[in-house]
Motif scaffolding. Structure first.
Motif, PDB file in Angstrom:
ATOM      1  N   VAL A 184      44.028  19.667  36.235  1.00 46.84           N
ATOM      2  CA  VAL A 184      42.995  20.030  37.199  1.00 46.84           C
ATOM      3  C   VAL A 184      43.339  19.284  38.479  1.00 46.84           C
ATOM      4  O   VAL A 184      43.396  18.054  38.495  1.00 46.84           O
TER       5      VAL A 184
ATOM      6  N   ILE B 266      44.384  24.488  37.299  1.00 51.57           N
ATOM      7  CA  ILE B 266      43.545  25.078  38.331  1.00 51.57           C
ATOM      8  C   ILE B 266      43.337  24.074  39.448  1.00 51.57           C
ATOM      9  O   ILE B 266      43.433  22.866  39.243  1.00 51.57           O
TER      10      ILE B 266
ATOM     11  N   ARG C 220      33.790  25.698  36.724  1.00 48.25           N
ATOM     12  CA  ARG C 220      35.152  26.226  36.659  1.00 48.25           C
ATOM     13  C   ARG C 220      36.019  25.373  35.737  1.00 48.25           C
ATOM     14  O   ARG C 220      36.789  25.894  34.930  1.00 48.25           O
TER      15      ARG C 220
ATOM     16  N   PHE D  51      37.818  26.346  32.057  1.00 51.38           N
ATOM     17  CA  PHE D  51      39.240  26.076  31.862  1.00 51.38           C
ATOM     18  C   PHE D  51      39.464  25.247  30.594  1.00 51.38           C
ATOM     19  O   PHE D  51      40.339  25.557  29.777  1.00 51.38           O
TER      20      PHE D  51
ATOM     21  N   PRO E 284      43.797  32.263  38.371  1.00 49.53           N
ATOM     22  CA  PRO E 284      43.503  30.909  38.821  1.00 49.53           C
ATOM     23  C   PRO E 284      42.613  30.149  37.857  1.00 49.53           C
ATOM     24  O   PRO E 284      42.621  28.920  37.848  1.00 49.53           O
ATOM     25  N   ASP E 285      41.843  30.842  37.034  1.00 51.28           N
ATOM     26  CA  ASP E 285      41.002  30.183  36.052  1.00 51.28           C
ATOM     27  C   ASP E 285      41.616  30.230  34.663  1.00 51.28           C
ATOM     28  O   ASP E 285      40.974  29.900  33.676  1.00 51.28           O
TER      29      ASP E 285
END
Length: 396
Positions: A145, A173, A368, A372, A385-386
């Motif tokens: 992340v 992400i 988000r 993930f 993107p996720d």
């Protein structure tokens, strides 16, 4: 380990994980609830997951000198503790204490990357040993992340190619932190916009990395027609010798009567500092993201921000300026036009408020990351993107 449980009864209605909610370990240095800066992200994420039914345990590692922190890798039981979880989220700042231990961990490891020691300009942290350890740690993670796109790019550049000559994968992400902690104020207008003197505020612990030396030098270069004041708001006890050098610099430059050190203040006082200012300036040598810039923008303050780090994701000539580390002339060139032209200042203030309005909230960012992490636990893969990854460990 501190157990945050599964959230309060009022939060249970928002839980979306059900009876199979994952068990996550969040690894940090020291007491998570007593930390600031990047650790705010860790704390927000821990609270968000717990409120949605996850079992969250904080794995607190001792924060020691850099060399002694390497010994934590050998601490009895550390690997077993990390093996207890469905997924482990590690603050990457703890990398020196984990880069060897992670190689023996079978649980998926997610590195939360919001600070790179090797990226700091002007400090003795970029030597080969530190870069090698940081690179080795990042290569032990299964997923990432990142707090910004520049951070993701810096990690890819740092890690380069692996022993096989291949670029290691960086599944992950970008989930930026929010700046909505202090509330808001309207864009600059009326008397707040036009009054003199021109007020600049710098916020953060007063350490060499924050670039206050560069800020004072830059402001002292402004022409005599600009009546300015600088308020430095932040802990002056972290690096007292540096604070003394700043006072001496201001005296040598003949601007000591224009520079005030407010020290550490509570949130109410900080809000008043932001409401009283025209501009927020923190020209750091390295700013991993720069939550303070967003917090200032929430009060309509354009940001003079570091070009080294994550601020380039959201700071530009529409809401402030990016300045290279240690470049006093760039600071003067950014501040002078705003002090002289209040219409231009107003436009950038409106741009700052718009940037803040469009930026994700903590709720959106943590949501988000939660999705993930859930995908990693469930072994999902994807390209978006996720997208989460669950392709097994890369710790061998």
């Amino acid at each position: 380990m501190g157990d945050r449980g599964g959230g309060s009864e009022g939060e249970a209605s928002e839980a979306d994980e059900g009876a199979d909610a994952p068990h996550v370990g969040i690894v940090v240095y020291g007491d998570l609830d007593a930390r600031s800066g990047g650790f705010l992200y860790d704390r927000r994420l821990a609270d968000h997951l717990a409120a949605r039914g996850w079992t969250v345990e904080v794995v607190s590692l001792p924060e020691r000198s850099y060399r002694r922190s390497l010994l934590t890798n050998l601490a009895p039981g550390l690997v077993d503790r990390l093996e207890r979880f469905d997924v482990v989220v590690e603050d990457a700042y703890c990398g020196p204490s984990l880069f060897l231990a992670n190689r023996r961990v079978g649980t998926p490891v997610v590195a939360l990357v919001h600070y790179l020691r090797s990226a700091v300009v002007g400090e003795a942290v970029g030597d080969r040993a530190v870069r090698a350890i940081e690179r080795d740690y990042l290569r032990t993670a299964d997923a990432y992340v990142f707090n910004s796109r520049p951070t993701r790019e810096a990690v890819a550049e740092l890690c380069g190619v692996d022993d096989t000559g291949e670029q290691p994968p960086f599944p992950g992400i970008v989930a930026p932190p929010a700046g909505d902690r202090l509330g808001t104020a309207p864009a600059l207008s009326g008397d707040r916009l036009t009054r003199d003197p021109f007020r600049v505020v710098a916020v953060g612990n007063v350490t060499p990395r924050k670039g206050i030396t560069t800020l004072i030098r830059g402001l002292s270069l402004l022409d005599d027609g600009i009546d300015w004041r600088l308020r430095v708001v932040g802990d002056v006890g972290v690096a007292p010798e540096h604070v003394a050098s700043l006072r001496a610099l201001a005296d040598r430059r003949g601007v000591a009567d224009r520079v005030a050190f407010a020290g550490r203040v509570d949130d109410d006082a900080l809000r008043e500092e932001l409401r009283s200012a025209h501009l927020l300036a923190v020209p750091s040598r390295y700013e991993p993201f720069g939550i303070v810039y967003l917090e200032g923008m929430a009060f309509g303050l354009p940001a003079i921000a570091s070009a080294n780090g994550g601020a380039s994701d959201f700071v530009g000539d529409h809401n402030g300026a990016l300045v290279p580390p240690d470049d006093a002339e760039a600071v003067a060139d950014a501040v002078g036009p705003l002090a002289r032209d209040r219409d231009r200042l107003r436009r950038l203030s409106e741009g700052a408020r718009e940037t803040f309005r469009e930026h994700p909230t903590w709720e959106e960012t943590c949501g988000r990351v939660r999705r993930f992490l859930r995908g990693i636990v469930e072994g999902e893969t994807g390209e978006g993107p996720d997208a989460a990854v669950g392709s097994g460990n890369s710790h061998e």
